[in-house]
Design a protein around this motif. Sequence first.
Motif, mmCIF file in Angstrom:
data_model
loop_
_atom_site.group_PDB
_atom_site.id
_atom_site.type_symbol
_atom_site.label_atom_id
_atom_site.label_comp_id
_atom_site.label_asym_id
_atom_site.label_seq_id
_atom_site.Cartn_x
_atom_site.Cartn_y
_atom_site.Cartn_z
ATOM 1 N N GLY A 75 50.638 44.071 45.277
ATOM 2 C CA GLY A 75 50.716 45.391 45.883
ATOM 3 C C GLY A 75 49.794 46.432 45.275
ATOM 4 O O GLY A 75 49.565 47.486 45.880
ATOM 5 N N ASP A 76 49.254 46.177 44.074
ATOM 6 C CA ASP A 76 48.342 47.135 43.445
ATOM 7 C C ASP A 76 46.999 47.149 44.179
ATOM 8 O O ASP A 76 46.531 46.121 44.677
ATOM 9 C CB ASP A 76 48.109 46.781 41.977
ATOM 10 N N ARG A 77 46.391 48.322 44.225
ATOM 11 C CA ARG A 77 45.108 48.453 44.896
ATOM 12 C C ARG A 77 43.971 48.328 43.887
ATOM 13 O O ARG A 77 43.982 48.983 42.843
ATOM 14 C CB ARG A 77 44.999 49.797 45.625
ATOM 15 N N ILE A 78 42.993 47.464 44.230
ATOM 16 C CA ILE A 78 41.840 47.211 43.362
ATOM 17 C C ILE A 78 40.601 47.745 44.066
ATOM 18 O O ILE A 78 40.123 47.169 45.043
ATOM 19 C CB ILE A 78 41.690 45.708 43.059
ATOM 20 N N LEU A 79 40.094 48.863 43.569
ATOM 21 C CA LEU A 79 38.913 49.497 44.143
ATOM 22 C C LEU A 79 37.663 48.831 43.583
ATOM 23 O O LEU A 79 37.574 48.580 42.378
ATOM 24 C CB LEU A 79 38.912 50.993 43.806
ATOM 25 N N VAL A 80 36.690 48.549 44.470
ATOM 26 C CA VAL A 80 35.464 47.880 44.039
ATOM 27 C C VAL A 80 34.263 48.590 44.655
ATOM 28 O O VAL A 80 34.216 48.814 45.869
ATOM 29 C CB VAL A 80 35.457 46.397 44.460
ATOM 30 N N HIS A 81 33.298 48.928 43.809
ATOM 31 C CA HIS A 81 32.062 49.569 44.268
ATOM 32 C C HIS A 81 30.903 48.732 43.751
ATOM 33 O O HIS A 81 30.538 48.793 42.574
ATOM 34 C CB HIS A 81 31.972 51.002 43.735
ATOM 35 N N ALA A 82 30.334 47.908 44.638
ATOM 36 C CA ALA A 82 29.276 46.994 44.214
ATOM 37 C C ALA A 82 28.460 46.547 45.412
ATOM 38 O O ALA A 82 28.955 46.470 46.532
ATOM 39 C CB ALA A 82 29.867 45.772 43.503
ATOM 40 N N ARG A 83 27.209 46.236 45.117
ATOM 41 C CA ARG A 83 26.342 45.669 46.142
ATOM 42 C C ARG A 83 26.731 44.211 46.397
ATOM 43 O O ARG A 83 27.502 43.619 45.645
ATOM 44 C CB ARG A 83 24.878 45.749 45.700
ATOM 45 N N ASN A 84 26.138 43.638 47.442
ATOM 46 C CA ASN A 84 26.389 42.232 47.744
ATOM 47 C C ASN A 84 26.078 41.359 46.538
ATOM 48 O O ASN A 84 25.059 41.554 45.851
ATOM 49 C CB ASN A 84 25.523 41.769 48.919
ATOM 50 N N GLY A 85 26.948 40.394 46.291
ATOM 51 C CA GLY A 85 26.759 39.469 45.189
ATOM 52 C C GLY A 85 28.002 38.630 45.010
ATOM 53 O O GLY A 85 29.049 38.906 45.609
ATOM 54 N N ASN A 86 27.914 37.596 44.191
ATOM 55 C CA ASN A 86 29.083 36.744 43.955
ATOM 56 C C ASN A 86 30.240 37.537 43.365
ATOM 57 O O ASN A 86 31.414 37.258 43.642
ATOM 58 C CB ASN A 86 28.714 35.583 43.028
ATOM 59 N N GLU A 87 29.921 38.577 42.564
ATOM 60 C CA GLU A 87 30.989 39.352 41.921
ATOM 61 C C GLU A 87 31.869 40.055 42.949
ATOM 62 O O GLU A 87 33.094 40.102 42.805
ATOM 63 C CB GLU A 87 30.398 40.390 40.968
ATOM 64 N N LEU A 88 31.249 40.622 43.989
ATOM 65 C CA LEU A 88 32.025 41.306 45.015
ATOM 66 C C LEU A 88 32.986 40.330 45.688
ATOM 67 O O LEU A 88 34.161 40.644 45.910
ATOM 68 C CB LEU A 88 31.076 41.924 46.051
ATOM 69 N N LEU A 89 32.510 39.132 45.977
ATOM 70 C CA LEU A 89 33.356 38.126 46.622
ATOM 71 C C LEU A 89 34.449 37.628 45.672
ATOM 72 O O LEU A 89 35.565 37.311 46.103
ATOM 73 C CB LEU A 89 32.494 36.965 47.099
ATOM 74 N N GLU A 90 34.140 37.571 44.389
ATOM 75 C CA GLU A 90 35.145 37.145 43.414
ATOM 76 C C GLU A 90 36.267 38.162 43.287
ATOM 77 O O GLU A 90 37.441 37.800 43.151
ATOM 78 C CB GLU A 90 34.469 36.878 42.065
ATOM 79 N N THR A 91 35.924 39.459 43.367
ATOM 80 C CA THR A 91 36.990 40.468 43.321
ATOM 81 C C THR A 91 37.883 40.365 44.553
ATOM 82 O O THR A 91 39.088 40.585 44.473
ATOM 83 C CB THR A 91 36.409 41.891 43.224
#
Length: 544
Positions: A75-91
């Motif tokens: 239920g916690d919200r995880i904010l992500v600010h990143a360009r395209n990359g494996n890291e964005l998909l992993e988050t």
Amino acid sequence: MLGRSEGARTTMNQMTGLPVSRRVMNLAGFLAQTARRLPDHLAIAWGDRRWSWREFEGRCAALAASLTAHGIGKGDRILVHARNGNELLETMFAAFRLGAVWVPTNVRLVPEEVAFLAEASGARAFLCQSVFPGHAAAVAAVLPDLRLLASIGEAGFGQATHEGLIAAGQGRPSPVATVEYDEPCWFFFTSGTTGRPKAAVLTHGQMGFVITNHLADLLPGTTEADASLVVAPLSHGAGIHWLTQVARGAASILMPGERFDAAEAWRLVEAHRVSNMFTVPTILKMLVEHPAVDAHDHASLRHVIYAGAPMYREDQKHALRKLGRVLVQYFGLGEVTGNITVLPPALHEPDDGPHARSGTCGYARTGMEIEIQDEQGGALPPGAQGEICVSGPAVFAGYWNNPEANAKAFRNGWFRTGDLGHMDAEGFLTITGRASDMYISGGSNVYPREVEEVILQYPGIAEVAVVGVPDRHWGEIGIAVIVPRAGAAVDEAGLLAWLDGRVARYKLPRRVFVWEALPRSGYGKITKAMVRAEMEARGLLPPA
């Protein structure tokens, strides 16, 4: 769902007397299944780096374990600010695995805009790419009680790095959370008809349907033998498209640079035998007009999907001449996860004719229902223009903590898109306009009120109207008309320079005109239609 407790609900089926379960597969299950079935198959290629499905799932599981150690859970919200990359998909998959909510941003937003999203979502964690220290500082300032601030890449901010979190989580238990149909998995920020962004709540059950529907209607026959080229932001529609590739085990090829490079895109299509891609009309136009389209083999393409804005018919014809009948159009909003209509390749006729369907946006997606309604919510007959309304499993759960917006968006079980159009007797939909003033520039929604509110902060401006007008390259661009306060002088260059950095660049008006007054209706209202008409009368509209 929207404020519901996390405890499971137990209801009884009145016909059978058996308990009714709302449990569904966690979206992370798609990745787990594919990693089990195709462990050594290519999942992601990015430049000279490669990850198999086993490797990718392992990294997602380790990231989830570390997030758990930092107090992030269901239920916690995880904010992500990143360009395209494996890291964005992993988050993304780490959030799904936890039963947390993935909250990606548009990477072009300025720090203050991202800080607003952080507050509106109630984010508990923020993962920010290292090249955006101002965004990290802005979010930390408005959310001092964040449980975790981490950098993607080495940076001078945060408690940890993305890679450090994955390393720390290796070998730790990371079970996939049990979820119900209406439990949120993704906040898809959209402004709708108001200026401030709202979080459209996408759920595990809804998204399971959407993935299945995309595979049925947009990408039939997709398997692990396919490959997809990523040319659009994964934080939005391309992220939905990516999920379909995960479900079928198809490899995804990421563009290596920060800027779109059509020549490199065609090189990758040939090198990886790419069979599908998700684009917007602006990108598709750049692809087929670049000389590299004729220099590389693209016979492997089967599905080139475009959405997000209308496509000029001449541009459509040119794309068909270059690529053949591989174009797939869909119409949808973030609130319906792009899941309203489809115009498949067979209906993309290269020539105009009395029975051509290429001017429509297709017919209803599998399992979805469309109705053209009048202002009172009554159904209109074929050919009559009204508001496009939709119902079905792809419709979102509602806006997060926004009962007023929810009340406006839903009527008698129908979601009101705010778009105007008509359907013919066979069910093909034609969009004729927008009930809201929103326009689409380069595939991104721009909401004039949001820009107008910033412009009004500039010294000496009394009134402003921002309108979207057609543009051959971007689809639409914004033009601002301002009225200075008495005795004030405002120049175009100064205002545009001031706006740069206060709103995302794609929202910046391309021109600013200074008028003595804005046109008003008989009720004293400033209408965008009247402003646009006055611009046309003055010869100020750019050539389409």
